[in-house]
Structure formats: C-alpha cells, structure tokens
Write a protein that holds these residues in place. Structure first.
Motif, PDB file in Angstrom:
ATOM      1  N   VAL A  10       0.853  -1.180   0.000  1.00 49.62           N
ATOM      2  CA  VAL A  10       0.000   0.000   0.000  1.00 49.62           C
ATOM      3  C   VAL A  10       0.896   1.239   0.000  1.00 49.62           C
ATOM      4  O   VAL A  10       1.990   1.224   0.554  1.00 49.62           O
ATOM      5  N   HIS A  11       0.453   2.276  -0.681  1.00 47.09           N
ATOM      6  CA  HIS A  11       1.201   3.534  -0.750  1.00 47.09           C
ATOM      7  C   HIS A  11       0.705   4.514   0.307  1.00 47.09           C
ATOM      8  O   HIS A  11      -0.448   4.467   0.727  1.00 47.09           O
ATOM      9  N   LYS A  17       4.925   6.805   3.480  1.00 47.56           N
ATOM     10  CA  LYS A  17       5.807   5.870   2.771  1.00 47.56           C
ATOM     11  C   LYS A  17       4.994   4.673   2.283  1.00 47.56           C
ATOM     12  O   LYS A  17       3.881   4.429   2.728  1.00 47.56           O
ATOM     13  N   SER A  18       5.590   3.923   1.377  1.00 44.78           N
ATOM     14  CA  SER A  18       4.985   2.663   0.957  1.00 44.78           C
ATOM     15  C   SER A  18       5.213   1.627   2.042  1.00 44.78           C
ATOM     16  O   SER A  18       6.184   1.691   2.796  1.00 44.78           O
ATOM     17  N   ASP A  19       4.324   0.680   2.119  1.00 42.23           N
ATOM     18  CA  ASP A  19       4.407  -0.365   3.126  1.00 42.23           C
ATOM     19  C   ASP A  19       4.275  -1.710   2.438  1.00 42.23           C
ATOM     20  O   ASP A  19       3.307  -1.955   1.716  1.00 42.23           O
TER      21      ASP A  19
END
Length: 112
Positions: A10-11, A17-19
């Motif tokens: 997910v963004h 941050k992206s995860d």
C-alpha cells in the motif's frame, strides 16, 4: 517447508511511505522466543484459535483473509508462493522469485 503465503503493498501509509507486508508460514528451529526489548514489547506462541479470536483479527477483513489462507494451507488446499532461485542477466546474481505453482517436492500441496 517454509512458504510465502502472500504480500500486501500500500502507498502513503505511516510517514507517507509505501508499506510492504509479507506473510510467511515457517517452521521454527526451536520453541524459544528471543525478544529484543528495544523493538518488541512482548512475544509468545499461541494456538491458532486464540490468535483468530483476537478483536484485531476479527475486525479486519485483510487479517481475516490471511487467516483463511493459513487454514487452507494447513488443510492442504493452498500451495502458496513457492521460492525459486534464478540468476538475473542484469547483475549475474541469484535472486529469489516467488510465484504460485504446485511443486512436486511439496508434500503439503494437493493436485500433484
């Protein structure tokens, strides 16, 4: 057998941050848990039923789906993402590529 079950991405979450969230099913080398007090407040082994009954799991559709996948794997109805070692022409190094395939060496999968 160690097995990657799934990956979630997910963004723009924490700290914008992206995860990446990797779910793996692993066999422990021992039942001893070593906790890094700076990183983890508590850790314990628990039966699957106790884990599933936690409110966080019951109230989150993503976690409920992950549990469904784990249970399917335990029932030999899901083979997961198998690890395959491949050499990339870009750098000549071995990389791990994960994809869903029924592996004849995996005695936990059906459909052989």
């Amino acid at each position: 057998m160690n097995l990657m079950i799934n990956v979630r991405h997910v963004h723009n979450v924490a700290f914008e941050k992206s995860d990446l969230f990797f779910i793996c099913m692993l066999r422990p080398l021992s039942s001893k848990i070593t906790v890094d007090d700076l990183e983890i407040e508590a850790a314990k082994w628990m039966p699957l039923v106790e884990f599933v009954d936690q409110p966080l799991i019951q109230e989150d559709s993503m976690f409920k789906k992950i549990v469904d996948i784990f249970i399917a794997r335990l029932g030999k109805r899901y083979c997961g993402l198998s690890t395959h070692q491949v050499v990339s022409k870009f750098d000549g190094k071995i990389s791990s590529l994960y994809y869903n395939v029924i592996d004849n060496e995996d005695d936990n999968c059906v459909g052989k």
